[in-house]
Design a protein around this motif. Sequence first.
Motif, PDB file in Angstrom:
ATOM      1  N   PRO A   1      -7.823  12.410 -11.379  1.00 30.98           N
ATOM      2  CA  PRO A   1      -9.128  12.367 -10.714  1.00 30.98           C
ATOM      3  C   PRO A   1      -9.746  10.973 -10.687  1.00 30.98           C
ATOM      4  CG  PRO A   1      -9.008  14.247 -12.197  1.00 30.98           C
ATOM      5  CD  PRO A   1      -7.763  13.437 -12.414  1.00 30.98           C
ATOM      6  N   SER A   2      -9.479  10.163 -11.695  1.00 28.24           N
ATOM      7  CA  SER A   2     -10.068   8.821 -11.727  1.00 28.24           C
ATOM      8  C   SER A   2      -9.449   7.905 -10.677  1.00 28.24           C
ATOM      9  CB  SER A   2      -9.893   8.215 -13.118  1.00 28.24           C
ATOM     10  OG  SER A   2      -8.512   8.096 -13.419  1.00 28.24           O
ATOM     11  N   ILE A   3      -8.247   8.173 -10.245  1.00 27.73           N
ATOM     12  CA  ILE A   3      -7.561   7.329  -9.260  1.00 27.73           C
ATOM     13  C   ILE A   3      -7.907   7.739  -7.825  1.00 27.73           C
ATOM     14  CG2 ILE A   3      -5.234   7.349  -8.265  1.00 27.73           C
ATOM     15  CD1 ILE A   3      -4.169   6.243 -10.719  1.00 27.73           C
ATOM     16  N   ARG A   4      -8.246   8.990  -7.611  1.00 25.69           N
ATOM     17  CA  ARG A   4      -8.468   9.517  -6.254  1.00 25.69           C
ATOM     18  C   ARG A   4      -9.500   8.709  -5.459  1.00 25.69           C
ATOM     19  NH1 ARG A   4      -8.645  15.538  -6.369  1.00 25.69           N
ATOM     20  NH2 ARG A   4      -6.457  15.163  -6.742  1.00 25.69           N
ATOM     21  N   PRO A   5     -10.681   8.380  -5.986  1.00 27.09           N
ATOM     22  CA  PRO A   5     -11.641   7.598  -5.183  1.00 27.09           C
ATOM     23  C   PRO A   5     -11.091   6.226  -4.776  1.00 27.09           C
ATOM     24  CG  PRO A   5     -12.740   8.536  -7.090  1.00 27.09           C
ATOM     25  CD  PRO A   5     -11.263   8.796  -7.263  1.00 27.09           C
ATOM     26  N   TRP A   6     -10.365   5.583  -5.692  1.00 26.95           N
ATOM     27  CA  TRP A   6      -9.758   4.284  -5.381  1.00 26.95           C
ATOM     28  C   TRP A   6      -8.760   4.432  -4.248  1.00 26.95           C
ATOM     29  CZ3 TRP A   6      -4.574   2.925  -5.833  1.00 26.95           C
ATOM     30  CH2 TRP A   6      -4.297   1.579  -5.589  1.00 26.95           C
ATOM     31  N   LEU A   7      -7.908   5.439  -4.346  1.00 18.77           N
ATOM     32  CA  LEU A   7      -6.912   5.657  -3.306  1.00 18.77           C
ATOM     33  C   LEU A   7      -7.565   5.900  -1.952  1.00 18.77           C
ATOM     34  CD1 LEU A   7      -4.171   7.868  -4.972  1.00 18.77           C
ATOM     35  CD2 LEU A   7      -3.936   5.558  -4.116  1.00 18.77           C
ATOM     36  N   LEU A   8      -8.552   6.768  -1.935  1.00 18.86           N
ATOM     37  CA  LEU A   8      -9.205   7.092  -0.667  1.00 18.86           C
ATOM     38  C   LEU A   8      -9.921   5.887  -0.071  1.00 18.86           C
ATOM     39  CD1 LEU A   8     -10.562  10.653  -1.496  1.00 18.86           C
ATOM     40  CD2 LEU A   8      -8.565  10.048  -0.111  1.00 18.86           C
ATOM     41  N   ALA A   9     -10.545   5.080  -0.918  1.00 14.69           N
ATOM     42  CA  ALA A   9     -11.260   3.903  -0.425  1.00 14.69           C
ATOM     43  C   ALA A   9     -10.316   2.827   0.086  1.00 14.69           C
ATOM     44  CB  ALA A   9     -12.147   3.332  -1.531  1.00 14.69           C
TER      45      ALA A   9
ATOM     46  N   GLY B   1       2.030  14.335   2.072  1.00 13.36           N
ATOM     47  CA  GLY B   1       1.709  14.086   0.664  1.00 13.36           C
ATOM     48  C   GLY B   1       0.259  13.684   0.465  1.00 13.36           C
ATOM     49  N   ILE B   2      -0.257  12.882   1.381  1.00 16.68           N
ATOM     50  CA  ILE B   2      -1.668  12.490   1.309  1.00 16.68           C
ATOM     51  C   ILE B   2      -2.553  13.725   1.455  1.00 16.68           C
ATOM     52  CG2 ILE B   2      -3.517  11.237   2.513  1.00 16.68           C
ATOM     53  CD1 ILE B   2      -1.370   9.106   3.212  1.00 16.68           C
ATOM     54  N   LYS B   3      -2.210  14.591   2.394  1.00 19.18           N
ATOM     55  CA  LYS B   3      -2.994  15.821   2.571  1.00 19.18           C
ATOM     56  C   LYS B   3      -2.941  16.687   1.316  1.00 19.18           C
ATOM     57  CE  LYS B   3      -1.205  17.492   6.276  1.00 19.18           C
ATOM     58  NZ  LYS B   3      -0.886  18.238   7.500  1.00 19.18           N
ATOM     59  N   ARG B   4      -1.780  16.801   0.698  1.00 20.04           N
ATOM     60  CA  ARG B   4      -1.663  17.596  -0.530  1.00 20.04           C
ATOM     61  C   ARG B   4      -2.495  16.966  -1.644  1.00 20.04           C
ATOM     62  NH1 ARG B   4      -0.355  20.221   2.859  1.00 20.04           N
ATOM     63  NH2 ARG B   4       1.662  21.120   3.354  1.00 20.04           N
ATOM     64  N   MET B   5      -2.463  15.642  -1.729  1.00 18.70           N
ATOM     65  CA  MET B   5      -3.234  14.951  -2.756  1.00 18.70           C
ATOM     66  C   MET B   5      -4.733  15.177  -2.552  1.00 18.70           C
ATOM     67  SD  MET B   5      -2.926  10.998  -3.939  1.00 18.70           S
ATOM     68  CE  MET B   5      -3.702  10.334  -2.492  1.00 18.70           C
ATOM     69  N   ALA B   6      -5.148  15.199  -1.294  1.00 20.22           N
ATOM     70  CA  ALA B   6      -6.561  15.421  -0.981  1.00 20.22           C
ATOM     71  C   ALA B   6      -6.906  16.904  -0.952  1.00 20.22           C
ATOM     72  CB  ALA B   6      -6.898  14.787   0.360  1.00 20.22           C
TER      73      ALA B   6
ATOM     74  N   ILE C   1       0.828  -1.205   0.000  1.00 21.70           N
ATOM     75  CA  ILE C   1       0.000   0.000   0.000  1.00 21.70           C
ATOM     76  C   ILE C   1       0.861   1.253   0.000  1.00 21.70           C
ATOM     77  CG2 ILE C   1      -1.710   1.308   1.339  1.00 21.70           C
ATOM     78  CD1 ILE C   1      -2.759  -1.252  -0.037  1.00 21.70           C
ATOM     79  N   VAL C   2       1.870   1.280   0.848  1.00 23.03           N
ATOM     80  CA  VAL C   2       2.672   2.481   1.027  1.00 23.03           C
ATOM     81  C   VAL C   2       3.524   2.791  -0.202  1.00 23.03           C
ATOM     82  CG1 VAL C   2       4.536   3.508   2.383  1.00 23.03           C
ATOM     83  CG2 VAL C   2       2.666   2.325   3.521  1.00 23.03           C
ATOM     84  N   THR C   3       4.110   1.787  -0.831  1.00 21.45           N
ATOM     85  CA  THR C   3       4.988   2.024  -1.971  1.00 21.45           C
ATOM     86  C   THR C   3       4.256   2.686  -3.139  1.00 21.45           C
ATOM     87  OG1 THR C   3       6.403   0.193  -1.293  1.00 21.45           O
ATOM     88  CG2 THR C   3       6.625   0.959  -3.568  1.00 21.45           C
ATOM     89  N   PRO C   4       3.122   2.146  -3.610  1.00 25.12           N
ATOM     90  CA  PRO C   4       2.425   2.838  -4.704  1.00 25.12           C
ATOM     91  C   PRO C   4       1.956   4.235  -4.297  1.00 25.12           C
ATOM     92  CG  PRO C   4       1.509   0.638  -4.412  1.00 25.12           C
ATOM     93  CD  PRO C   4       2.474   0.876  -3.298  1.00 25.12           C
ATOM     94  N   LEU C   5       1.532   4.387  -3.052  1.00 24.05           N
ATOM     95  CA  LEU C   5       1.084   5.690  -2.593  1.00 24.05           C
ATOM     96  C   LEU C   5       2.246   6.688  -2.615  1.00 24.05           C
ATOM     97  CD1 LEU C   5      -1.088   7.518  -1.441  1.00 24.05           C
ATOM     98  CD2 LEU C   5      -0.496   6.678   0.828  1.00 24.05           C
ATOM     99  N   ALA C   6       3.401   6.272  -2.134  1.00 25.42           N
ATOM    100  CA  ALA C   6       4.579   7.157  -2.137  1.00 25.42           C
ATOM    101  C   ALA C   6       4.969   7.526  -3.571  1.00 25.42           C
ATOM    102  CB  ALA C   6       5.736   6.484  -1.416  1.00 25.42           C
ATOM    103  N   LEU C   7       4.893   6.561  -4.483  1.00 29.22           N
ATOM    104  CA  LEU C   7       5.214   6.848  -5.884  1.00 29.22           C
ATOM    105  C   LEU C   7       4.212   7.827  -6.492  1.00 29.22           C
ATOM    106  CD1 LEU C   7       6.258   3.301  -7.124  1.00 29.22           C
ATOM    107  CD2 LEU C   7       7.754   5.283  -6.801  1.00 29.22           C
TER     108      LEU C   7
END
Length: 176
Positions: A19-27, A140-145, A4-10
């Motif tokens: 925008p299409s990836i954001r809901p998947w990431l958040l879920a 980074g998560i906060k910036r993404m959101a 989970i962490v590696t793809p998120l960090a990348l």
Amino acid sequence: TLAIVTPLALLISYRIFQPSIRPWLLALIGPMYLGATLAHGPLLRRFDDGTSWLLLPILVTFAVDTSAYFTGTTIGRHKIAPRISPGKTWEGTIAGIAGGTIATTILIPALGLDVPFWASALLGTTIGVVAILGDLLESGIKRMAQMKDAGSIIPGHGGLLDRLDSIMFNLIVVYH
């Protein structure tokens, strides 16, 4: 956790905020990010001297954060990741890692844990590095959101997640 962490960090480091990836990431990230990391707390507690093993990553992470903050705000000049966390400096990072190493070598004997000095120093350095990376990941998560703070439960601290971001990953480090 690494899956989970590696793809998120990348995604964060390459600023891939489709925008299409954001809901998947958040879920996916929410339950995995919090669940997989915080689940190591009860696992640590089950060890012999479990309370001491659980206190160790918490107290050392506080030492890392405090050392990094005070050094970074007083003498920090070289930004580490200005787009993700504009306040973080290399000077603060180095002080945080040193603070973690020193705190671990003091706390391990103080908590009555039977760990050789060299292993304490290595663990402290690892906790320091992971604390800084955990903090950057959460930023980074906060910036993404597109959020400034992760909540308002603890005013002036960016939210509860800002207090737990480094501890969560250090629970894993100390457990393993």
